[in-house]
Write a protein that holds these residues in place. Structure first.
Motif, PDB file in Angstrom:
ATOM      1  N   UNK A   1       3.872  26.654  41.443  1.00 35.75           N
ATOM      2  CA  UNK A   1       3.620  27.388  42.676  1.00 35.75           C
ATOM      3  C   UNK A   1       4.488  26.999  43.849  1.00 35.75           C
ATOM      4  N   UNK A   2       5.683  26.453  43.571  1.00 35.34           N
ATOM      5  CA  UNK A   2       6.594  26.021  44.627  1.00 35.34           C
ATOM      6  C   UNK A   2       7.864  26.874  44.597  1.00 35.34           C
ATOM      7  N   UNK A   3       8.285  27.348  45.779  1.00 39.97           N
ATOM      8  CA  UNK A   3       9.569  28.049  45.930  1.00 39.97           C
ATOM      9  C   UNK A   3      10.505  27.131  46.709  1.00 39.97           C
ATOM     10  N   UNK A   4      11.720  26.929  46.205  1.00 39.67           N
ATOM     11  CA  UNK A   4      12.658  25.998  46.847  1.00 39.67           C
ATOM     12  C   UNK A   4      13.178  26.541  48.173  1.00 39.67           C
ATOM     13  N   UNK A   5      13.676  27.785  48.173  1.00 39.16           N
ATOM     14  CA  UNK A   5      14.087  28.546  49.361  1.00 39.16           C
ATOM     15  C   UNK A   5      15.413  28.116  50.007  1.00 39.16           C
ATOM     16  N   UNK A   6      16.081  27.108  49.472  1.00 43.01           N
ATOM     17  CA  UNK A   6      17.402  26.776  50.028  1.00 43.01           C
ATOM     18  C   UNK A   6      18.343  26.305  48.918  1.00 43.01           C
TER      19      UNK A   6
END
Length: 274
Positions: free
Chosen positions: A127-132
């Motif tokens: 459930x984690x999005x890195x986004x960078x």
């Protein structure tokens, strides 16, 4: 600096510097190995968003650990003025250093992207999005194993499987992020597609003279494969790129799906769609 840190680790030279602090090479008697200490001066954090990211990053990294392709967190040492995150020590060169000014072969690109997708699929399952995602945030250990790093912009998906917030780096950020809408983990898959495109072509798929021009190009999403740079790139690699750098998130591959693409499964063999 925190006395508890000095008592637990032998600190050596500075090996990096960021917006909020420094990274120091250190030795851990407990681990009997060298580590990297990311020492953050909390006194310079005047922005509430920065403080929230500072609190969240170690928690997310702890949740994700251990994974062979994610930078390992070992310890967090904190006092009123400083926060130190003790991390796995990697080589000084990043993926950016490996690809700047040159293209990679398809087998080498496939191997690196597979490792990156393995790390992302693990994040997304939890459930984690890195986004960078960008080449500068991809490190390598002394054995050459890829390590995804820098979870300062990462976020947990909400109960609807979405996040919000315009974060990321111009060349790599997905169009739905720029539009200010809620989005899901497929924003990371777009970024990996952009990284793969750069590996194979030596240039980004969307570019401009300024951040604004780059964002406009990303929002148009006109993916092209110029003959002069893609002449020797296989149809299978281009097929994967089309499915990852896809403007419509509902039609874009997830990290899990990309891992099952024939080009990845074949290790970048040019005949993998035949």
């Amino acid at each position: 600096m925190c006395e508890a840190l000095k008592n637990a680790y032998q600190l050596f030279e500075e090996i990096g510097r960021g917006r909020f602090g420094t990274i120091v090479r250190a030795f851990s008697p407990v681990l009997a190995d060298f580590v990297a200490c990311k020492i953050i001066d909390k006194r310079v954090l005047t922005d509430a968003t920065d403080r929230a990211c500072l609190d969240k990053e170690p928690k997310i990294m702890t949740l994700l650990a251990p994974h062979p392709n994610i930078l390992q967190i070992f310890d967090v040492v904190e006092n009123d003025d400083f926060l130190t995150v003790v991390l796995e020590l990697c080589e000084p060169t990043t993926l950016y250093d490996r690809i700047v000014g040159r293209t990679l072969s398809e087998p080498e690109s496939a191997s690196l992207v597979k490792s990156l997708l393995e790390a992302l699929a693990h994040c997304h399952r939890l459930g984690v999005v890195h986004r960078d995602l960008k080449p500068e945030n991809v490190l390598f250990d002394s054995r050459g194993t890829l390590k995804l790093a820098d979870f300062g912009s990462a976020e947990w998906l909400n109960e609807d499987g979405l996040v919000e917030g315009v974060v990321g780096t111009p060349y790599y950020v997905a169009p739905e992020v720029l539009l200010g809408r809620e989005y899901n983990e497929k924003a990371d898959a777009w970024s990996v597609g952009v990284i793969l495109y750069i590996m194979l072509a030596g240039i980004p798929p969307f570019y401009g003279e300024s951040a604004t021009e780059i964002f406009e190009a990303v929002l148009r999403g006109n993916l092209r494969f110029p003959t002069r740079v893609f002449r020797s790139v296989s149809p299978a690699a281009k097929d994967l790129l089309r499915k990852m750098i896809c403007k419509d998130p509902s039609r874009r591959l997830t990290a899990e799906q990309a891992l099952r693409h024939p080009w990845i499964l074949s290790g970048g063999e040019t005949s993998s769609l035949d």
